[in-house]
Scaffold this motif. Structure first.
Motif, mmCIF file in Angstrom:
data_model
loop_
_atom_site.group_PDB
_atom_site.id
_atom_site.type_symbol
_atom_site.label_atom_id
_atom_site.label_comp_id
_atom_site.label_asym_id
_atom_site.label_seq_id
_atom_site.Cartn_x
_atom_site.Cartn_y
_atom_site.Cartn_z
ATOM 1 N N LYS A 142 0.816 -1.213 0.000
ATOM 2 C CA LYS A 142 0.000 0.000 0.000
ATOM 3 C C LYS A 142 0.852 1.267 0.000
ATOM 4 N N TRP A 143 1.831 1.324 0.878
ATOM 5 C CA TRP A 143 2.584 2.565 1.062
ATOM 6 C C TRP A 143 3.738 2.722 0.078
ATOM 7 N N LEU A 144 4.401 1.657 -0.256
ATOM 8 C CA LEU A 144 5.544 1.780 -1.160
ATOM 9 C C LEU A 144 5.113 1.887 -2.622
ATOM 10 N N SER A 145 3.842 1.659 -2.895
ATOM 11 C CA SER A 145 3.329 1.897 -4.242
ATOM 12 C C SER A 145 3.418 3.376 -4.601
ATOM 13 N N TRP A 146 3.472 4.235 -3.592
ATOM 14 C CA TRP A 146 3.679 5.665 -3.853
ATOM 15 C C TRP A 146 5.048 5.889 -4.501
ATOM 16 N N LEU A 147 6.035 5.064 -4.125
ATOM 17 C CA LEU A 147 7.344 5.152 -4.779
ATOM 18 C C LEU A 147 7.229 4.832 -6.259
ATOM 19 N N LEU A 148 6.400 3.850 -6.581
ATOM 20 C CA LEU A 148 6.194 3.496 -7.981
ATOM 21 C C LEU A 148 5.579 4.674 -8.732
ATOM 22 N N LEU A 149 4.586 5.286 -8.150
ATOM 23 C CA LEU A 149 3.961 6.444 -8.784
ATOM 24 C C LEU A 149 4.986 7.561 -8.999
ATOM 25 N N GLY A 150 5.764 7.863 -7.970
ATOM 26 C CA GLY A 150 6.792 8.901 -8.081
ATOM 27 C C GLY A 150 7.850 8.546 -9.109
ATOM 28 N N GLY A 151 8.301 7.295 -9.091
ATOM 29 C CA GLY A 151 9.316 6.853 -10.044
ATOM 30 C C GLY A 151 8.830 6.924 -11.475
ATOM 31 N N ILE A 152 7.597 6.523 -11.699
ATOM 32 C CA ILE A 152 7.040 6.569 -13.059
ATOM 33 C C ILE A 152 6.867 8.011 -13.514
ATOM 34 N N LEU A 153 6.411 8.885 -12.621
ATOM 35 C CA LEU A 153 6.271 10.304 -12.989
ATOM 36 C C LEU A 153 7.622 10.922 -13.339
ATOM 37 N N LEU A 154 8.634 10.660 -12.518
ATOM 38 C CA LEU A 154 9.964 11.189 -12.807
ATOM 39 C C LEU A 154 10.540 10.586 -14.093
ATOM 40 N N HIS A 155 10.311 9.300 -14.284
ATOM 41 C CA HIS A 155 10.779 8.632 -15.501
ATOM 42 C C HIS A 155 10.097 9.248 -16.734
ATOM 43 N N THR A 156 8.803 9.511 -16.617
ATOM 44 C CA THR A 156 8.063 10.122 -17.724
ATOM 45 C C THR A 156 8.592 11.516 -18.021
ATOM 46 N N LEU A 157 8.820 12.296 -16.963
ATOM 47 C CA LEU A 157 9.352 13.652 -17.163
ATOM 48 C C LEU A 157 10.731 13.631 -17.811
ATOM 49 N N SER A 158 11.568 12.710 -17.364
ATOM 50 C CA SER A 158 12.927 12.675 -17.905
ATOM 51 C C SER A 158 12.969 12.123 -19.335
ATOM 52 N N ASN A 159 11.899 11.482 -19.762
ATOM 53 C CA ASN A 159 11.812 10.944 -21.116
ATOM 54 C C ASN A 159 10.606 11.533 -21.847
ATOM 55 N N TRP A 160 10.335 12.800 -21.596
ATOM 56 C CA TRP A 160 9.128 13.454 -22.087
ATOM 57 C C TRP A 160 8.982 13.371 -23.615
ATOM 58 N N LYS A 161 10.052 13.593 -24.334
ATOM 59 C CA LYS A 161 9.987 13.585 -25.803
ATOM 60 C C LYS A 161 9.571 12.198 -26.306
ATOM 61 N N SER A 162 10.177 11.162 -25.753
ATOM 62 C CA SER A 162 9.802 9.796 -26.149
ATOM 63 C C SER A 162 8.368 9.492 -25.747
ATOM 64 N N PHE A 163 7.980 9.947 -24.560
ATOM 65 C CA PHE A 163 6.625 9.699 -24.062
ATOM 66 C C PHE A 163 5.573 10.314 -24.984
ATOM 67 N N THR A 164 5.754 11.567 -25.346
ATOM 68 C CA THR A 164 4.774 12.224 -26.213
ATOM 69 C C THR A 164 4.745 11.611 -27.602
ATOM 70 N N GLY A 165 5.830 10.976 -28.017
ATOM 71 C CA GLY A 165 5.876 10.309 -29.312
ATOM 72 C C GLY A 165 4.882 9.166 -29.413
ATOM 73 N N TYR A 166 4.538 8.540 -28.284
ATOM 74 C CA TYR A 166 3.585 7.429 -28.297
ATOM 75 C C TYR A 166 2.179 7.880 -28.688
ATOM 76 N N PHE A 167 1.894 9.167 -28.520
ATOM 77 C CA PHE A 167 0.570 9.677 -28.863
ATOM 78 C C PHE A 167 0.398 9.897 -30.370
ATOM 79 N N THR A 168 1.469 9.755 -31.111
ATOM 80 C CA THR A 168 1.391 9.916 -32.566
ATOM 81 C C THR A 168 1.341 8.566 -33.277
#
Length: 184
Positions: free
Chosen positions: A41-67
């Motif tokens: 329950k509590w450490l899943s917040w780390l997953l959320l934070g890690g995924i958000l930071l990972h998404t931000l650091s790979n923003w260009k690749s992430f937005t490419g998936y929408f095309t």
């Protein structure tokens, strides 16, 4: 800064995913040893934070998936499943978790009942139950008082009063067994 973010965002996401995946599998198979449930329950917040930071650091690749149709389809399907899973029409049926609902309803009914009524359930007299509570330091002025009123008058919790009546020592154990905690 972006290089620094990338250097630890992905490892954080991977480590948090490992924790969430393993504890989630254990919970799925009802293996609740040690700190599995609170860690999930509590450490899943780390997953959320890690995924958000990972998404931000790979923003260009992430937005490419929408095309791309494939990427957009997978993301859309995930969003759709999430939304549909929260609709109340797909809730748990009485057959699936009736015991949990019935147990909680029974506890709530007992809490709202007078000591006289609880005495009928326990096949004892109100005087016997009042004496049992008195041994636990819980005083009863009138057997027509509800369990909630008795608890409030004595500055304790309803489950402590019920636990004393049912012979369950330790309010924290009683609380853990009666399902007061939110389920995951």
């Amino acid at each position: 800064m972006k290089t620094t973010l990338k250097s630890w965002a992905t490892p954080l996401a991977i480590a948090a995913f490992a924790i969430s995946a393993i504890t989630g599998l254990l919970l799925f198979f009802d293996i609740e040893i040690g700190l599995v449930e609170p860690a999930h329950k509590w450490l899943s917040w780390l997953l959320l934070g890690g995924i958000l930071l990972h998404t931000l650091s790979n923003w260009k690749s992430f937005t490419g998936y929408f095309t791309k149709k494939g990427g957009l389809g997978i993301i859309g399907a995930g969003v759709l499943v999430t939304v549909v899973s929260m609709l109340p029409i797909f809730g748990e049926s009485e057959e699936d978790h009736g015991k949990e609902r019935t147990g909680k309803a029974a506890v709530q009914a007992m809490e709202a009942s007078s000591l006289e009524t609880v005495a009928l359930v326990l096949k004892a007299t109100p005087k016997e139950l009042a004496a049992k509570l008195d041994k636990e330091g819980i005083t009863v002025d009138n057997p027509s008082m509800t369990i909630t009123e008795i608890a409030r008058k004595n500055g304790t919790e309803n489950r402590a009063v019920l636990g004393s009546l049912f012979g369950i020592s330790g309010t924290s154990e009683a609380g853990e067994r009666d399902g007061d905690d939110d389920e995951h």
